[in-house]
Write an enzyme that holds these catalytic residues in place. Structure first.
Site, short mmCIF file in Angstrom:
data_model
loop_
_atom_site.label_atom_id
_atom_site.label_comp_id
_atom_site.label_asym_id
_atom_site.label_seq_id
_atom_site.Cartn_x
_atom_site.Cartn_y
_atom_site.Cartn_z
N LYS A 113 -5.98 -26.90 -9.18
CA LYS A 113 -6.72 -26.31 -8.06
C LYS A 113 -8.21 -26.20 -8.40
CE LYS A 113 -3.05 -24.06 -5.55
NZ LYS A 113 -2.37 -22.82 -5.17
N LYS A 195 4.39 -34.00 -6.27
CA LYS A 195 5.38 -33.22 -5.52
C LYS A 195 5.01 -33.11 -4.04
CE LYS A 195 3.92 -28.41 -5.69
NZ LYS A 195 4.27 -27.02 -5.78
N LYS A 198 2.78 -28.79 1.11
CA LYS A 198 2.27 -28.57 2.45
C LYS A 198 0.75 -28.67 2.50
CE LYS A 198 3.07 -23.85 1.24
NZ LYS A 198 4.17 -22.91 1.11
P1 AMP Z 1 4.87 -22.64 -2.78
O1 AMP Z 1 4.91 -23.56 -1.63
O2 AMP Z 1 3.97 -23.15 -3.84
O3 AMP Z 1 4.65 -21.21 -2.40
O4 AMP Z 1 6.31 -22.72 -3.42
C1 AMP Z 1 7.39 -21.89 -3.06
C2 AMP Z 1 8.64 -22.30 -3.79
O5 AMP Z 1 9.03 -23.62 -3.40
C3 AMP Z 1 8.49 -22.36 -5.32
O6 AMP Z 1 9.68 -21.88 -5.91
C4 AMP Z 1 8.30 -23.80 -5.60
O7 AMP Z 1 8.74 -24.16 -6.89
C5 AMP Z 1 9.16 -24.46 -4.53
N1 AMP Z 1 8.65 -25.79 -4.18
C6 AMP Z 1 7.45 -26.08 -3.62
N2 AMP Z 1 7.31 -27.41 -3.42
C7 AMP Z 1 8.44 -27.97 -3.89
C8 AMP Z 1 8.90 -29.33 -3.99
N3 AMP Z 1 8.19 -30.35 -3.55
N4 AMP Z 1 10.13 -29.53 -4.53
C9 AMP Z 1 10.87 -28.51 -4.97
N5 AMP Z 1 10.50 -27.23 -4.91
C10 AMP Z 1 9.30 -26.95 -4.38
#
Ligand code: AMP
Ligand code: TRP
Length: 330
Positions: A113, A195, A198
């Site tokens: 970031k 990965k 969003k």
């Molecule tokens: P975040 O969107 O960063 O707040 O992530 C929320 C949760 O979703 C966390 O536990 C991440 O590890 C999981 N997560 C986010 N993106 C992925 C992805 N592409 N594949 C698997 N898990 C994800």
């Protein structure tokens, strides 16, 4: 016997993807049966990147509605909004005092970031993992179900718990990550080396939990594959491998079954079927989501009750911490 405690959260920043669903939310639902679960919407984390206040408000409610629509149950678990429980910010301050700059600057997520916004890098982005550690440690969580990308942050939470315990005597439970082996990481549809996120600038890279059937069909159709032309699960075909992972988690079929069923079948047909499998999985969630979003009073009742329960548990820990570091009781 006391039930073990589970804590997890997602940020209310934009729509959630099927990566969030598969890597996180879907697994949380099953854990409710066996554990004492706290599922949080981490709005304090969200402001580490610029947010439009009115969107943040809306997104926070949306995530709560997605939680409920996915099967999280406020009778079984504590569903709450992070900023409603003051102890999160307060414990972060105390843990900041035992956090090393060096260790924080080695966090992959921070480094990535930081690269993107070198000019006005904010301090909250740097201490983001300390806030995450506070989330977890306040509830004396045993297990933290997250996607693989969060493993390093969890390692830090463990370090901070141990460091505090050593310095001031036993206070925190040292939490363990719970990472799904299969499908723990859903990759971008446009670049299977990164990965699915969003925050990707290309909206064809991700599928949102709330995407409509047409959008899902279009995005899957455009997903990157290769010129090999075979549906085989291996690291030479990362695009196909990712699509097979998605197929597998949404259909319940093993990758072997998928390989067998699609022997000699082209990517076109496989993608058509995959889109339908995803649509079938998401439609019931979307219907329930619409229902909850129309019932704002109900959402409010859920997050208020959640905050009360969470606050009670969190304050117990925070009081201990304040006492141990030498603060006089007010
Ligand atoms: P975040 O969107 O960063 O707040 O992530 C929320 C949760 O979703 C966390 O536990 C991440 O590890 C999981 N997560 C986010 N993106 C992925 C992805 N592409 N594949 C698997 N898990 C994800
Ligand atoms: N940092 C996590 C993510 O981006 C979200 C999060 C914040 C979290 N606090 C947490 C996850 C506590 C698990 C436990 O995915």
């Amino acid at each position: 016997m006391e039930r073990k405690v589970v804590f997890s959260g997602v940020q209310p920043s934009g729509g959630l993807t099927i990566g969030n669903y598969v890597g996180a939310i879907k697994n949380w639902v099953d854990l409710q049966e066996e554990y004492d679960c706290y599922y949080c919407i981490v709005d304090l984390h969200a402001i580490t990147v610029p947010q439009v206040p009115k969107d943040l408000r809306q997104n926070t409610l949306k995530v709560l509605a997605i939680y409920l629509a996915s099967g999280m149950d406020s009778e079984k678990s504590t569903l709450f909004i992070q900023s409603h429980v003051r102890a999160h910010a307060e414990l972060t301050w105390v843990l900041n005092s035992i956090s090393y700059m060096g260790q924080l600057s080695r966090m992959t997520q921070f480094k990535e970031k930081a690269k993107r916004s070198e000019e006005n890098l904010n301090a909250a982005l740097f201490t983001y993992p300390v806030l995450m550690a506070s989330d977890i440690l306040l509830y004396q969580a045993d297990l933290v179900p997250v996607g693989e990308d969060q493993k390093q942050h969890l390692e830090l939470a463990r370090d901070l718990a141990e460091r505090f315990n050593n310095k001031y005597s036993e206070t925190f439970k040292v939490p363990a990550p719970l990472i799904q082996k299969f499908g723990a990481k859903i990759m971008s549809l446009q670049n299977p080396e990164v990965k699915m996120s969003k925050s990707d600038t290309d909206e064809n890279a991700y599928i949102l939990i709330l995407d409509k059937p047409d959008a899902i069909r279009r995005k899957i159709k455009r997903a990157v594959t290769d010129s090999i032309g075979e549906i085989k699960y291996n690291d030479d075909q990362l695009g196909v491998k990712n699509l097979m992972n998605i197929y597998s988690v949404f259909s319940g079929d093993s990758v072997e079954t998928i390989e067998n069923n699609y022997q000699g079948v082209g990517y076109g047909k496989f993608k058509e079927d995959l889109a339908e499998v995803i649509i079938e999985g998401l439609t019931p969630i979307q219907e329930k989501y619409d229902y909850f979003m129309k019932n704002k009073d109900y959402l409010e009742k859920i997050y208020k009750e959640g905050a009360e329960k969470a606050n009670y548990a969190a304050m117990k820990t925070l009081r201990k911490v304040y006492k141990k570091v030498g603060f006089i009781q007010p």
